[in-house]
Design an enzyme around this catalytic site. Structure first.
Site, PDB file in Angstrom:
ATOM      1  N   HIS A  98       0.841  -1.193   0.000  1.00  0.00           N
ATOM      2  CA  HIS A  98       0.000   0.000   0.000  1.00  0.00           C
ATOM      3  C   HIS A  98       0.873   1.238   0.000  1.00  0.00           C
ATOM      4  O   HIS A  98       2.014   1.222   0.466  1.00  0.00           O
ATOM      5  CB  HIS A  98      -0.952   0.017   1.211  1.00  0.00           C
ATOM      6  CG  HIS A  98      -0.267  -0.174   2.534  1.00  0.00           C
ATOM      7  ND1 HIS A  98       0.115  -1.406   2.995  1.00  0.00           N
ATOM      8  CD2 HIS A  98       0.094   0.720   3.485  1.00  0.00           C
ATOM      9  CE1 HIS A  98       0.692  -1.268   4.183  1.00  0.00           C
ATOM     10  NE2 HIS A  98       0.701   0.019   4.499  1.00  0.00           N
ATOM     11  N   HIS A 100       0.822   5.220   1.128  1.00  0.00           N
ATOM     12  CA  HIS A 100       0.177   6.300   1.871  1.00  0.00           C
ATOM     13  C   HIS A 100       0.301   7.577   1.033  1.00  0.00           C
ATOM     14  O   HIS A 100       1.408   7.948   0.632  1.00  0.00           O
ATOM     15  CB  HIS A 100       0.888   6.547   3.203  1.00  0.00           C
ATOM     16  CG  HIS A 100       0.908   5.379   4.145  1.00  0.00           C
ATOM     17  ND1 HIS A 100       0.089   5.295   5.249  1.00  0.00           N
ATOM     18  CD2 HIS A 100       1.657   4.246   4.163  1.00  0.00           C
ATOM     19  CE1 HIS A 100       0.339   4.169   5.912  1.00  0.00           C
ATOM     20  NE2 HIS A 100       1.296   3.518   5.266  1.00  0.00           N
TER      21      HIS A 100
HETATM   22  P1  5GP Z   1       1.555   0.517   7.469  1.00  0.00           P
HETATM   23  O1  5GP Z   1       1.794   0.745   8.938  1.00  0.00           O
HETATM   24  O2  5GP Z   1       1.496  -0.953   7.146  1.00  0.00           O
HETATM   25  O3  5GP Z   1       2.443   1.277   6.555  1.00  0.00           O
HETATM   26  O4  5GP Z   1       0.121   1.140   7.164  1.00  0.00           O
HETATM   27  C1  5GP Z   1      -1.056   0.501   7.463  1.00  0.00           C
HETATM   28  C2  5GP Z   1      -2.106   1.566   7.602  1.00  0.00           C
HETATM   29  O5  5GP Z   1      -3.373   0.956   7.504  1.00  0.00           O
HETATM   30  C3  5GP Z   1      -2.081   2.305   8.937  1.00  0.00           C
HETATM   31  O6  5GP Z   1      -1.890   3.702   8.684  1.00  0.00           O
HETATM   32  C4  5GP Z   1      -3.434   2.011   9.558  1.00  0.00           C
HETATM   33  O7  5GP Z   1      -3.985   3.126  10.217  1.00  0.00           O
HETATM   34  C5  5GP Z   1      -4.260   1.605   8.352  1.00  0.00           C
HETATM   35  N1  5GP Z   1      -5.303   0.630   8.630  1.00  0.00           N
HETATM   36  C6  5GP Z   1      -5.183  -0.536   9.328  1.00  0.00           C
HETATM   37  N2  5GP Z   1      -6.345  -1.192   9.337  1.00  0.00           N
HETATM   38  C7  5GP Z   1      -7.228  -0.439   8.632  1.00  0.00           C
HETATM   39  C8  5GP Z   1      -8.606  -0.597   8.295  1.00  0.00           C
HETATM   40  O8  5GP Z   1      -9.271  -1.575   8.641  1.00  0.00           O
HETATM   41  N3  5GP Z   1      -9.182   0.400   7.567  1.00  0.00           N
HETATM   42  C9  5GP Z   1      -8.483   1.506   7.164  1.00  0.00           C
HETATM   43  N4  5GP Z   1      -9.142   2.404   6.436  1.00  0.00           N
HETATM   44  N5  5GP Z   1      -7.181   1.671   7.456  1.00  0.00           N
HETATM   45  C10 5GP Z   1      -6.570   0.727   8.183  1.00  0.00           C
END
Ligand code: 5GP
Ligand code: ZN
Length: 112
Positions: A98, A100
């Site tokens: 993903h 951001h």
């Molecule tokens: P990472 O930490 O892997 O780079 O980013 C994962 C992101 O996914 C985090 O910013 C977290 O807030 C978001 N996230 C986790 N679970 C969910 C969800 O169920 N729905 C949404 N919309 N965001 C999520």
């Protein structure tokens, strides 16, 4: 597969979607770190940047074109940041690739 972003992509788990097409979808992050915080994901499961191969990498350029389009739609003309955390040291918490898209405030560097 028990992947939260696969479930968001196929509609099993609700999300606040801002964009969707056959390859990707984009939705607002549950815990926004900026006034605009959108996640853009390939619909097909790819665990992280480390699982990208020639065969599945074309979606990444599509993600960036979608990011450009969303940046315009979400009024980020002043600038924005695109981040993909990878692995433990990168701070990746969801193991589905993903990106951001963060904007609406001035970003700091280095991110820490
Ligand atoms: P990472 O930490 O892997 O780079 O980013 C994962 C992101 O996914 C985090 O910013 C977290 O807030 C978001 N996230 C986790 N679970 C969910 C969800 O169920 N729905 C949404 N919309 N965001 C999520
Ligand atoms: Zn997945």
């Amino acid at each position: 597969m028990d992947c939260i972003f696969c479930k968001i992509a196929n509609g099993e788990i609700p999300s606040n979607k801002v964009y969707e097409d056959d390859q990707v979808c984009a939705f607002y992050d549950l815990e926004p770190q900026a006034p605009v915080h959108v996640l853009i994901i390939p619909k097909k499961h790819i665990a992280s940047v480390m699982e990208l191969e020639e065969e599945n990498a074309a979606v990444v350029s599509h993600v960036f074109l979608v990011a450009k389009r969303l940046a315009k739609e979400l009024n980020l003309a002043n600038g924005f940041r695109i981040v993909s955390n990878c692995g433990e040291d990168g701070g990746q918490s969801v193991h589905h690739l993903h990106f951001h898209l963060l904007g609406g405030r001035s970003m700091k560097w280095p991110p820490g």
